[in-house]
Design an enzyme around this catalytic site. Structure first.
Site, PDB file in Angstrom:
ATOM      1  CG  PHE A 158     -12.027  30.167 -23.822  1.00 57.74           C
ATOM      2  CD1 PHE A 158     -10.982  31.049 -24.035  1.00 57.74           C
ATOM      3  CD2 PHE A 158     -12.792  29.783 -24.912  1.00 57.74           C
ATOM      4  CE1 PHE A 158     -10.698  31.546 -25.300  1.00 57.74           C
ATOM      5  CE2 PHE A 158     -12.523  30.271 -26.184  1.00 57.74           C
ATOM      6  CZ  PHE A 158     -11.479  31.149 -26.375  1.00 57.74           C
ATOM      7  CB  SER A 213     -13.582  25.060 -18.468  1.00 61.81           C
ATOM      8  OG  SER A 213     -13.502  24.824 -19.851  1.00 61.81           O
ATOM      9  CG  MET A 214      -8.644  28.875 -20.056  1.00 66.76           C
ATOM     10  SD  MET A 214      -8.759  30.309 -21.146  1.00 66.76           S
ATOM     11  CE  MET A 214      -9.459  31.537 -20.023  1.00 66.76           C
ATOM     12  CG  ASP A 264     -17.680  18.615 -20.470  1.00 69.75           C
ATOM     13  OD1 ASP A 264     -17.986  19.391 -21.390  1.00 69.75           O
ATOM     14  OD2 ASP A 264     -16.886  18.918 -19.555  1.00 69.75           O
ATOM     15  CG  HIS A 291     -17.912  22.424 -19.763  1.00 65.69           C
ATOM     16  ND1 HIS A 291     -16.748  21.698 -19.606  1.00 65.69           N
ATOM     17  CD2 HIS A 291     -17.530  23.727 -19.842  1.00 65.69           C
ATOM     18  CE1 HIS A 291     -15.710  22.507 -19.607  1.00 65.69           C
ATOM     19  NE2 HIS A 291     -16.159  23.750 -19.743  1.00 65.69           N
TER      20      HIS A 291
END
Length: 256
Positions: A25, A93-94, A194, A224
């Site tokens: 994202f 992530s996303m 993270d 992250h």
């Protein structure tokens, strides 16, 4: 609109085994390009799309939503299926959340799933106010470049458009109900430290999926964006080993 440096999509025609790599994202292909390159160099067919609204300026992202982002990775999955006998999906992530939805919806068309710091929820008090705040405030501060390694930066937006964040939140809530439909072998790699996605997200995902073949790895030295961080090589090697185990080594069977 010109692309940010490194934000261009990437494709590599290799062998019968395909891999779809999904970025996160407000990020871009740059954040996962070394991951894609590593797999391509080992003879796999690789697709790394640029998600709509990403890789240019945040104003472009503000007029997109999760349906646009998911449609893009869905199209790329079927492009890979047309030329590959097996397809694996990877995401950061996303990108991990998009990966999980592809697995939930397409069953046997996805041979395995690799997740790095996958998102399951938009956190914080601000998340609850998004339905209203997005009409009052256009953006909030960015989340890019959560990286422990000195001198490394992620190509991503310095602002998060709240319309897009609201859409992302809705997508994650929808995906959470679909997680039990994920049955594929799953490799999840996460950073204990993270600053974007907490460990609770990975724990929630692992508790909800129906996969029986599950491997979890900790990325102790990374934040992250671990695909650009100290543990990047570990991610790449573990991904290749995971795919090789499932298809029979080597992972890159010759095409045709």
């Amino acid at each position: 609109m010109p692309l940010l440096p490194g934000a261009e999509p990437f494709r590599h025609d290799g062998g019968e085994v395909g891999v779809l790599v999904c970025h996160g994202f407000t990020g871009s292909p740059q954040s996962v390009r070394p991951w894609a390159n590593y797999l391509a160099e080992r003879g796999l067919t690789v697709s790394l799309p640029l998600l709509p609204g990403h890789g240019t300026r945040w104003q472009d992202m503000a007029i997109t939503g999760w349906q646009d982002w998911y449609a893009e990775v869905d199209r790329e999955l079927w492009r890979l299926r047309e030329r590959c006998s097996r397809v694996f999906v990877c995401g950061l992530s996303m990108g991990g959340a998009l990966t999980l939805r592809l697995a939930a919806r397409h069953g046997a068309a996805v041979s395995g799933v690799v997740l790095v710091n996958p998102a399951n929820k938009v956190h914080g008090l601000a998340a609850r106010t998004l339905p209203v705040m997005r009409h009052l405030v256009r953006t909030t501060k960015g989340i890019a470049s959560d990286i422990a390694k000195p001198g490394i930066e992620e190509t991503g937006y310095d602002r998060v458009p709240l319309h897009a964040a609201h859409s992302f939140r809705g997508f994650l809530r929808k995906l959470d109900t679909e997680l039990p439909q994920v049955t594929q072998p799953l490799l999840l790699m996460r950073s204990p430290q993270d600053h974007v996605v907490p460990p609770a997200d990975s724990a929630r995902i692992l508790s909800r999926v129906s996969s029986l073949d599950v491997t979890e790895r900790l990325l102790e030295k990374s934040y992250h964006v671990a695909t650009l961080d100290h543990d990047a090589e570990t991610i790449f090697e573990e991904t290749h080993a995971f795919i090789s185990r499932l298809v029979g080594s080597p992972a890159a069977a010759s095409h045709g």
